[in-house]
Design a protein around this motif. Structure first.
Motif, mmCIF file in Angstrom:
data_model
loop_
_atom_site.group_PDB
_atom_site.id
_atom_site.type_symbol
_atom_site.label_atom_id
_atom_site.label_comp_id
_atom_site.label_asym_id
_atom_site.label_seq_id
_atom_site.Cartn_x
_atom_site.Cartn_y
_atom_site.Cartn_z
ATOM 1 N N ALA A 74 -4.564 0.727 -3.303
ATOM 2 C CA ALA A 74 -3.432 -0.192 -3.185
ATOM 3 C C ALA A 74 -2.224 0.473 -2.536
ATOM 4 C CB ALA A 74 -3.064 -0.734 -4.567
ATOM 5 N N GLU A 75 -1.906 1.677 -2.954
ATOM 6 C CA GLU A 75 -0.724 2.349 -2.400
ATOM 7 C C GLU A 75 -0.869 2.582 -0.904
ATOM 8 O OE1 GLU A 75 1.233 6.756 -2.791
ATOM 9 O OE2 GLU A 75 0.763 5.714 -4.662
ATOM 10 N N THR A 84 0.244 -0.156 1.783
ATOM 11 C CA THR A 84 1.652 -0.531 1.903
ATOM 12 C C THR A 84 2.298 0.188 3.081
ATOM 13 O OG1 THR A 84 2.399 1.245 0.414
ATOM 14 C CG2 THR A 84 1.874 -0.890 -0.579
ATOM 15 N N SER A 98 -1.461 -4.931 -3.891
ATOM 16 C CA SER A 98 -0.478 -4.433 -2.924
ATOM 17 C C SER A 98 0.273 -5.545 -2.212
ATOM 18 C CB SER A 98 -1.178 -3.537 -1.890
ATOM 19 O OG SER A 98 -2.230 -4.222 -1.255
#
Length: 429
Positions: free
Chosen positions: A411-412, A415, A151
């Motif tokens: 990971a998403e 953000t 990320s």
């Protein structure tokens, strides 16, 4: 008398942490601006290094386990700490999975045009520098590093003292992978000391270096961070998880799911800690489910009605409804219907994961709607509360917060976004 003692050359904890913060912030742009392919290459190299260094990691882990046993740590907590060849292979596989995960950076999550012709887009960006505090699971070192790299976030990791040797050995593979891909080694740092003053330093934000603090550990750690941190916090609270056997539950499914939800790994945060059984079907469901749990080595603590059906149960007290055992112990309560089950969860739960077992779709829909936890499950084990099982390639934790991210943090979820506005000379009247 003149003091001839030479001053220590060792940096203080404050100086050490301040230097880590400076180096982390200096690495942030390089990681943020790196290509998806470069970050994937780093992750692939880390996974390969984990496999290559497996023996060194096992040796370091053996030191941690020996020290933990000498300190009287319970076997359940040692299970959280312990690595095996299979678990190390799983760590490498998880990093490879993150490497193959779609890159979240630069993705347009929305785009539209205004009447004046302005073209606006919302685009995913890294959060910046993350400080992650965790306790006795050394695999978190690899999971957190991989998800931060994927990320585009720089990470400062602070593991528990009980897994320091294991985590240092795993961190060496992270440095190897970053350098192999041409990324700065300081993009993922591990606090090299067990001194608890390091946690206090991280909570100050290291002079503005840290953008987000993620505590992943026991209730006391999370409570301290929430109370004292001077930077935003993404909380991973305890897993006071419930499985509710509805009156329309299938017995075979109920037995299999409950035993798995409690006993697959008692030391993980997704383990069920309280079993709620509908009074209408308690006589049909509870005795065989309890028999299977006891056969698997689980101690049961029940309310008066539950004990009348299963006399081998110990008596539960008020503390049992609010205890994350992380051990082969399960509290059991008989409830008068779905509404009382939901009320019990609302009163005693931590907002982590709850499950209902039922063949009644309407009851399941009511439960999934009424229960306001990060994860709600129908006809499956609470042990699926895991980022890897969600297809995220891993997780930094299960967020019980309601802001920014909730549930498994992959990971998403690491953000943020910025708005990109494209014009053709427009001016505002």
């Amino acid at each position: 008398m003149t003091d001839t003692t030479e001053p220590s050359c060792e940096p203080s904890i404050a100086d050490l942490m301040a230097d880590m913060g400076r180096r982390a912030r200096a690495s942030a742009d390089a990681l943020r601006l790196s290509s998806a392919e470069t970050r994937s290459a780093a992750l692939t190299a880390i996974a390969a290094a984990v496999r290559t260094r497996a023996d060194q990691i096992l040796d370091a882990n053996a030191q941690d386990i020996d020290r933990a046993r000498a300190s009287g740590v319970t076997e359940a907590l040692i299970d959280r700490l312990a690595l095996t060849p299979a678990r190390i292979a799983a760590i490498a596989d998880a990093v490879d999975e993150v490497a193959a995960f779609p890159d979240p950076l630069g993705v347009e999550t929305a785009r539209w045009t205004r009447p004046n012709g302005l073209d606006l887009a919302r685009v995913r960006t890294p959060l910046g520098v993350l400080a992650i505090i965790y306790e006795s699971r050394p695999n978190v070192t690899a999971d957190a590093a991989a998800l931060c790299i994927r990320s585009g976030n720089v990470a400062i990791l602070r593991c528990g003292s009980d897994c320091l040797n294991s985590s240092l050995a795993i961190h060496a593979t992270v440095i190897e992978g970053l350098e192999a891909a041409g990324l700065p080694a300081d993009a993922v740092q591990l606090v090299p000391t067990p001194d608890r003053a390091a946690v206090g330093a991280l909570m100050t934000g290291l002079n503005g270096a840290i953008d987000l603090l993620i505590p992943r550990g026991g209730k006391s750690l999370v409570a301290r961070v929430q109370a004292e941190a001077r930077v935003p916090v993404l909380s991973h609270l305890e897993g006071l998880n419930h499985t509710y056997l509805h009156a329309a539950a299938d017995l075979d499914m109920a037995r299999d799911v409950v035993v798995n939800a409690k006993m697959r790994r008692v030391s993980v945060c997704g383990a069920t800690e309280t079993l709620l059984v509908d009074a209408e079907a308690a006589g049909r469901l509870l005795p065989p489910v309890a028999e299977a749990l006891i056969a698997a080595g689980c101690e049961l603590r029940g309310d008066e009605r539950a004990r009348s059906l299963v006399p081998a149960m110990l008596a539960a007290d008020a503390a049992d409804w609010t205890t994350e055992y992380l051990a082969p112990i399960l509290s059991v309560r008989i409830v008068d219907g779905l509404d009382e089950a939901v009320a019990h969860i609302r009163t005693h739960g931590s907002g982590h994961t709850e499950a209902i077992i039922t063949e009644d779709a309407a009851a399941a829909a009511a439960f999934l709607s009424a229960v306001d936890s990060a994860i709600v499950i129908w006809n499956a084990s609470t042990q699926f509360a895991d980022g890897g099982e969600f297809g995220f390639g891993g997780e930094i934790g299960i967020s019980t917060s309601r802001l920014h991210a909730r549930g498994p943090v992959g990971a998403e979820q690491l953000t943020s976004y910025k708005y990109v506005v494209r014009g053709t000379g427009q001016i505002r009247p």
